[in-house]
Enzyme design. Structure first.
Site, PDB file in Angstrom:
ATOM      1  N   ASP A   1      -6.694  21.883 -10.011  1.00 29.03           N
ATOM      2  CA  ASP A   1      -7.065  20.717 -10.812  1.00 29.03           C
ATOM      3  C   ASP A   1      -6.754  21.078 -12.263  1.00 29.03           C
ATOM      4  O   ASP A   1      -7.445  21.882 -12.882  1.00 29.03           O
ATOM      5  CB  ASP A   1      -8.561  20.422 -10.611  1.00 29.03           C
ATOM      6  CG  ASP A   1      -9.046  19.230 -11.422  1.00 29.03           C
ATOM      7  OD1 ASP A   1      -8.384  18.881 -12.420  1.00 29.03           O
ATOM      8  OD2 ASP A   1     -10.104  18.676 -11.070  1.00 29.03           O
TER       9      ASP A   1
ATOM     10  N   LYS B   1      -8.248  10.854 -17.646  1.00 28.33           N
ATOM     11  CA  LYS B   1      -8.515  11.641 -18.838  1.00 28.33           C
ATOM     12  C   LYS B   1      -7.273  11.683 -19.736  1.00 28.33           C
ATOM     13  O   LYS B   1      -6.841  10.657 -20.191  1.00 28.33           O
ATOM     14  CB  LYS B   1      -8.995  13.038 -18.431  1.00 28.33           C
ATOM     15  CG  LYS B   1     -10.028  13.021 -17.280  1.00 28.33           C
ATOM     16  CD  LYS B   1     -11.342  12.357 -17.638  1.00 28.33           C
ATOM     17  CE  LYS B   1     -12.251  12.113 -16.438  1.00 28.33           C
ATOM     18  NZ  LYS B   1     -12.505  13.275 -15.590  1.00 28.33           N
TER      19      LYS B   1
ATOM     20  N   ARG C   1       0.844  -1.201   0.000  1.00 31.29           N
ATOM     21  CA  ARG C   1       0.000   0.000   0.000  1.00 31.29           C
ATOM     22  C   ARG C   1       0.883   1.256   0.000  1.00 31.29           C
ATOM     23  O   ARG C   1       0.722   2.111  -0.855  1.00 31.29           O
ATOM     24  CB  ARG C   1      -0.985  -0.012   1.180  1.00 31.29           C
ATOM     25  CG  ARG C   1      -2.026   1.103   1.080  1.00 31.29           C
ATOM     26  CD  ARG C   1      -2.952   1.126   2.281  1.00 31.29           C
ATOM     27  NE  ARG C   1      -2.192   1.335   3.496  1.00 31.29           N
ATOM     28  CZ  ARG C   1      -2.110   0.485   4.512  1.00 31.29           C
ATOM     29  NH1 ARG C   1      -2.786  -0.637   4.512  1.00 31.29           N
ATOM     30  NH2 ARG C   1      -1.367   0.764   5.558  1.00 31.29           N
TER      31      ARG C   1
ATOM     32  N   TYR D   1     -15.719  20.222 -11.829  1.00 28.41           N
ATOM     33  CA  TYR D   1     -16.137  18.857 -12.117  1.00 28.41           C
ATOM     34  C   TYR D   1     -17.246  18.489 -11.119  1.00 28.41           C
ATOM     35  O   TYR D   1     -17.110  18.758  -9.913  1.00 28.41           O
ATOM     36  CB  TYR D   1     -14.928  17.928 -11.960  1.00 28.41           C
ATOM     37  CG  TYR D   1     -15.298  16.480 -12.047  1.00 28.41           C
ATOM     38  CD1 TYR D   1     -15.714  15.933 -13.253  1.00 28.41           C
ATOM     39  CD2 TYR D   1     -15.259  15.655 -10.932  1.00 28.41           C
ATOM     40  CE1 TYR D   1     -16.088  14.606 -13.337  1.00 28.41           C
ATOM     41  CE2 TYR D   1     -15.622  14.326 -11.013  1.00 28.41           C
ATOM     42  CZ  TYR D   1     -16.039  13.811 -12.224  1.00 28.41           C
ATOM     43  OH  TYR D   1     -16.408  12.489 -12.304  1.00 28.41           O
TER      44      TYR D   1
END
Ligand SMILES: *Cc1c(COP(=O)(O)O)cnc(C)c1O
Length: 395
Positions: free
Chosen positions: A187, A212, A51, A112
């Site tokens: 962002d 994206k 992890r 978004y």
């Protein structure tokens, strides 16, 4: 080798990458082991458990740190200030974790849909976030919003879906004077590091939905963060492990593979989008075309100064209402009617019904996310084929 001086087209291939010392492999292997053997308790090669520690994910994290020019050395952070998460939203959630209970957050008004939903519906009730959604393209609004108790500023530029362009350098200067405790996050999903580098403009953290453009092939969900602040790198590294939303090795491999062609893909997206936006702007069935590369865009000059290209997203307002929009969306053949953006294939969608349905209706109206609004993501297909497709669907 020091990759920091390479140009973007070379960096996307090489930044943070080196052949595997044991085999010479030029791509990192997909390292699936969840645990690593220790010689003696606490004596190991820097890898204990997957992890926090995974070499495939680290390769991607070094890449984003290199593309965003964090300037943090591998001695100060294991990947130089790059971080990969299971989704864009998981990376945003990690940054929201840094807001103390009840803290003030200033966010862009056009966002978004999932970012607004996370702030409004999850973190406001659970964490008491004092959220303010503000049009950060307005100088007056920035000055009023950035109060000394602001803990986090969340900017998206260009915004989703209205393609507003925010002057990052200006916000950084005002924040330094008025809101010195605020962490400034951008962002930058729509721009990618090929077109815009927020850290160089005074921001602290840059975020990407790698789902994206960065991955670019519509086959892996992911989120990336990069910072140039050592203190934040330490906190993000800690949270990435403590909260546990780190990206899987397979997705890290796919995303790294996608990034290798980011530079050539973005060139194509940008070139085609300019031509298609011009075609749409002159089409009688389109009321208004919004694209930062058009001189009619309200922040065209800021975009031209801040970005090295205008990316591949175009937003249009059709003449008419939902019926006209529906007919157009049903008739396109190459453009696929689907959510998401930034892939090699062209996509088209209806934000009010699809990606931005979670935005409160009164906010949608105020922002202009109406039934005649349509968002296009221009892929890398032949430009004339795409124009022909739009033309027949509008005909
Ligand atoms: C898609 C998107 C996100 C969310 O990313 P996921 O990978 O879907 O979680 C955040 N910001 C922008 C601008 C996006 O387009």
């Amino acid at each position: 080798m020091d990759h920091s001086r390479l140009r973007d087209a070379s960096k996307v291939v090489h930044a943070g990458q080196a052949p595997d010392p044991s085999t010479g492999a030029v791509m990192p292997s997909i390292s699936v082991s969840t645990t690593y053997v220790q010689e003696s308790p606490g004596v190991h090669k820097g890898y204990e458990y997957a992890r926090p520690h995974n070499p495939t994910r680290y390769a991607l994290e070094r890449m984003i740190a290199g593309l965003e020019n964090t300037g943090i050395s591998l001695g100060d952070d294991v990947t130089g200030g790059g971080f990969a998460f299971v989704s864009g939203l998981a990376s945003i959630a990690t940054m929201l974790d840094f807001v103390p209970h009840g803290g003030r957050v200033v966010a862009m008004d056009d966002l978004y849909g999932g970012t607004g939903r996370l702030i409004r519906m999850v973190r406001t009730p659970s964490q008491g976030i004092d959220a303010h959604f503000v049009d950060l393209t307005s100088d007056g609004a920035i000055k009023d919003a950035l109060t000394p108790d602001t803990k986090l500023v969340w900017v998206e530029t260009p915004t989703n879906p209205l393609l507003k362009v925010v002057d990052l350098a200006k916000i950084a200067v005002i924040a330094k004077a008025q809101a010195p405790d605020a962490i400034l996050c951008c962002d930058s999903t729509f721009a990618t590091p090929m077109l815009q580098r927020p850290l160089e403009l005074g921001f602290d953290v840059v975020m990407h939905s790698s789902t994206k453009y960065l991955n670019g092939h519509s086959d892996a969900v992911g989120g990336l963060l990069a910072t140039n602040r050592q203190d934040l790198a330490e906190r993000i590294r800690y949270h990435q492990n403590a909260v546990g939303a780190s990206m899987s090795p397979f997705d890290a491999y796919l995303t790294l593979r996608g990034i290798k062609t980011l530079h050539v893909r973005m060139q194509r997206h940008c070139q085609s989008a300019v031509e298609i936006a011009t075609f749409l702007e002159n089409h009688p069935k389109i009321e208004r075309t919004v694209y930062p590369g058009l001189s009619s865009h309200p922040q065209h000059e800021i975009a031209a100064k801040q970005m090295d290209g205008f990316s591949g997203i175009i937003t249009i307002y059709m003449n008419g209402g939902l019926d006209e929009s529906r007919r157009f969306l049903e008739r396109v053949k190459i453009f696929a009617l689907a959510e998401s953006l930034g892939g090699v294939e062209s996509l088209i969608e209806h934000p009010a019904i699809m990606t931005h349905a979670s935005v409160p209706p009164e906010m949608r109206t105020q922002l202009g996310i109406s039934d005649s609004l349509i968002r296009l993501s221009v892929g890398v297909e032949d430009t004339q084929d795409l124009i022909d497709d739009l033309s027949q669907a509008l005909g």
